[in-house]
Write a protein that holds these residues in place. Structure first.
Motif, PDB file in Angstrom:
ATOM      1  N   LYS A 159       0.987  -1.001   0.047  1.00 18.78           N
ATOM      2  CA  LYS A 159       0.172  -0.089   0.072  1.00 18.78           C
ATOM      3  C   LYS A 159       0.705   1.278   0.019  1.00 18.78           C
ATOM      4  O   LYS A 159       2.121   1.111   0.438  1.00 18.78           O
ATOM      5  CB  LYS A 159      -0.952   0.183   1.116  1.00 18.78           C
ATOM      6  CG  LYS A 159      -1.960  -1.089   1.500  1.00 18.78           C
ATOM      7  CD  LYS A 159      -2.699  -0.707   2.732  1.00 18.78           C
ATOM      8  CE  LYS A 159      -3.553  -1.834   3.179  1.00 18.78           C
ATOM      9  NZ  LYS A 159      -4.171  -1.832   4.524  1.00 18.78           N
ATOM     10  N   ASP A 162      -3.390   4.617   2.299  1.00 22.73           N
ATOM     11  CA  ASP A 162      -4.551   3.728   2.298  1.00 22.73           C
ATOM     12  C   ASP A 162      -4.890   3.061   1.096  1.00 22.73           C
ATOM     13  O   ASP A 162      -5.785   2.203   0.744  1.00 22.73           O
ATOM     14  CB  ASP A 162      -5.831   4.307   2.837  1.00 22.73           C
ATOM     15  CG  ASP A 162      -5.867   4.783   4.391  1.00 22.73           C
ATOM     16  OD1 ASP A 162      -4.933   3.989   4.964  1.00 22.73           O
ATOM     17  OD2 ASP A 162      -6.472   5.447   4.830  1.00 22.73           O
ATOM     18  N   ARG A 163      -4.137   3.337  -0.106  1.00 24.12           N
ATOM     19  CA  ARG A 163      -4.397   3.014  -1.400  1.00 24.12           C
ATOM     20  C   ARG A 163      -3.551   1.673  -1.572  1.00 24.12           C
ATOM     21  O   ARG A 163      -2.256   1.599  -1.515  1.00 24.12           O
ATOM     22  CB  ARG A 163      -4.128   3.800  -2.387  1.00 24.12           C
ATOM     23  CG  ARG A 163      -5.106   5.051  -2.255  1.00 24.12           C
ATOM     24  CD  ARG A 163      -4.876   6.014  -3.531  1.00 24.12           C
ATOM     25  NE  ARG A 163      -5.397   5.442  -4.964  1.00 24.12           N
ATOM     26  CZ  ARG A 163      -5.174   6.143  -6.041  1.00 24.12           C
ATOM     27  NH1 ARG A 163      -4.427   7.373  -5.875  1.00 24.12           N
ATOM     28  NH2 ARG A 163      -5.231   5.709  -7.094  1.00 24.12           N
ATOM     29  N   VAL A 164      -4.170   0.501  -2.005  1.00 23.87           N
ATOM     30  CA  VAL A 164      -3.421  -0.740  -2.218  1.00 23.87           C
ATOM     31  C   VAL A 164      -3.166  -0.565  -3.740  1.00 23.87           C
ATOM     32  O   VAL A 164      -3.723  -0.209  -4.605  1.00 23.87           O
ATOM     33  CB  VAL A 164      -4.572  -1.935  -1.918  1.00 23.87           C
ATOM     34  CG1 VAL A 164      -3.868  -3.117  -2.216  1.00 23.87           C
ATOM     35  CG2 VAL A 164      -5.279  -1.821  -0.517  1.00 23.87           C
TER      36      VAL A 164
END
Ligand SMILES: Cc1ncc(COP(=O)(O)O)c(C=O)c1O
Length: 375
Positions: A159, A162-164
């Protein structure tokens, strides 16, 4: 011998496979649909499309973005060969730019200079499980109207904040046995674009629109129910596997930092340590042999930049290097194709075991044996 990789398959996976075998539905069906939905949820994408392998995922992702002959795709030469081969397979030209010295990932500062009117996509690789600088690559793709296809084959649930990974562009994953989660062989493509997902679903299944009606000359690149059933169980365990890898990596770094360059993770970046890779400035191959003799297996990911592989050297028109001629540096012969950081990394990197099956004793043995070589 402490192995470099160790797939963790338990009784839950075995039971899931037996249930599929008893059901009579062996090829793409309900298990695949559930696996796709859960994988999309994990990545935070609208869609996930299950595929037979990671290589097939990359290949179909390029096709789904209409990349073909005459097009250029900017990527890294410091990756597994499949990253570049799929670009050749769709008839396009790989354009290799150099990597960052500290992360081994594509250097976004060099990408813009490589863009030409023929450029159609950027294909970054989240190498070893460490996310690329996606904010800058996303920005470049937007400004120049390029597709962003992420090779996330080594980076499940890595990540940035919070972005995968796999949610910045079109994400391609592998479930090969050594990966952070496995289905034996297998792949997944994640996307927020419904038209890309629809094209992928067609391409993986012979271009079949409705039964025996075909709108595309597609392929058979489907996932089986057996693979998907294993994948559902493995996905449930992914957090635990990744946390164990991260904890193992923290232990190794705590004890090796200062003696040898250890992996870095930028603030806010979640590195999931598919590999734990140190840099050995001299005699890397000798280190690998000595560690093997002392019971620690290691890996070299990767010993040759892709443009140095025989098939690429055979025909220099197959690819492009940007910038085209090496600038003054100590690594390259100035008359040769050369990306200095890529060349140096290929000579120096050494991956140590970091997988979740390592015991505390194994970890102590690794730091002890590597420590001995450092002194
Ligand atoms: C960076 C990278 N790209 C692509 C692939 C290809 O995946 P697969 O082996 O599932 O075809 C792999 C895995 O081996 C990989 O590590």
């Amino acid at each position: 011998m402490i192995s470099i990789a160790h797939p963790l398959i338990g009784s839950e996976e075995q039971e899931a496979v037996l249930r599929v075998l008893a059901s009579g539905q062996l090829a793409q069906g309900e298990q695949v649909a559930i696996f796709e939905q859960r994988f999309a949820e994990m990545c935070g994408t609208r869609e996930a499309v299950a595929i037979s392998t990671g290589t097939a995922a990359l290949y179909l992702a390029l096709l789904a973005h209409n990349i073909g002959p005459g097009d250029e795709v900017i990527t890294t030469a410091f990756s597994f060969i499949a990253t570049a081969n799929v670009i050749l397979h769709v008839g396009a030209t790989p354009v290799f730019v150099d990597i960052e010295a500290d992360t081994y990932n594509i250097d976004p500062a060099l990408v813009e200079a490589a863009i030409t009117p023929r450029t159609k996509a950027i294909l970054p690789v989240h190498l070893y499980g460490n996310p690329c600088d996606m904010q800058r690559l996303e920005q470049l793709a937007k400004i120049h109207n390029l597709a962003l296809i992420e090779d996330a084959c080594q980076a499940h649930a890595a990540k940035i904040d919070d972005r995968v990974v796999g949610s910045f562009g079109t994400g391609c994953f592998s479930f090969y046995p050594t990966k952070n989660m496995t289905t034996g062989e297998g792949g997944m493509i994640t996307t927020n674009e419904p038209d890309v997902a629809a094209k992928l679903r067609l391409l993986r299944n012979h271009g079949q629109h409705t039964r025996y009606y075909h709108t595309e000359p597609g392929y058979n690149m489907r996932m089986t129910e057996i693979q998907a059933a294993i994948g559902i169980v493995q996905l449930n365990k992914l957090e635990q596997f990744n946390e164990q890898r991260i904890s193992n990596a923290r232990f190794l770094t705590t004890h090796l930092r200062g003696s040898i360059p250890t992996p870095i993770a930028r603030p806010g970046y979640r590195h999931v340590y598919h590999q734990y890779t140190i840099r050995v400035p001299h005699n890397r191959d000798q280190w690998a042999t000595m560690l093997h003799e002392r019971g620690v297996s290691t890996g070299v990911h990767y010993p040759l930049p892709i443009y140095q592989q025989p098939f690429y050297r055979e025909s220099l028109s197959r690819f492009r290097i940007s910038p085209p001629v090496s600038t003054v540096n100590t690594v390259c012969d100035p008359s040769d194709f050369c990306l200095p950081e890529t060349e140096l990394a290929a000579q120096q990197v050494l991956s140590l075991p970091v997988h979740p099956a390592l015991s505390e004793d194994n970890l102590f043995t690794i730091i002890q044996e590597v420590g001995t070589l450092c002194n």
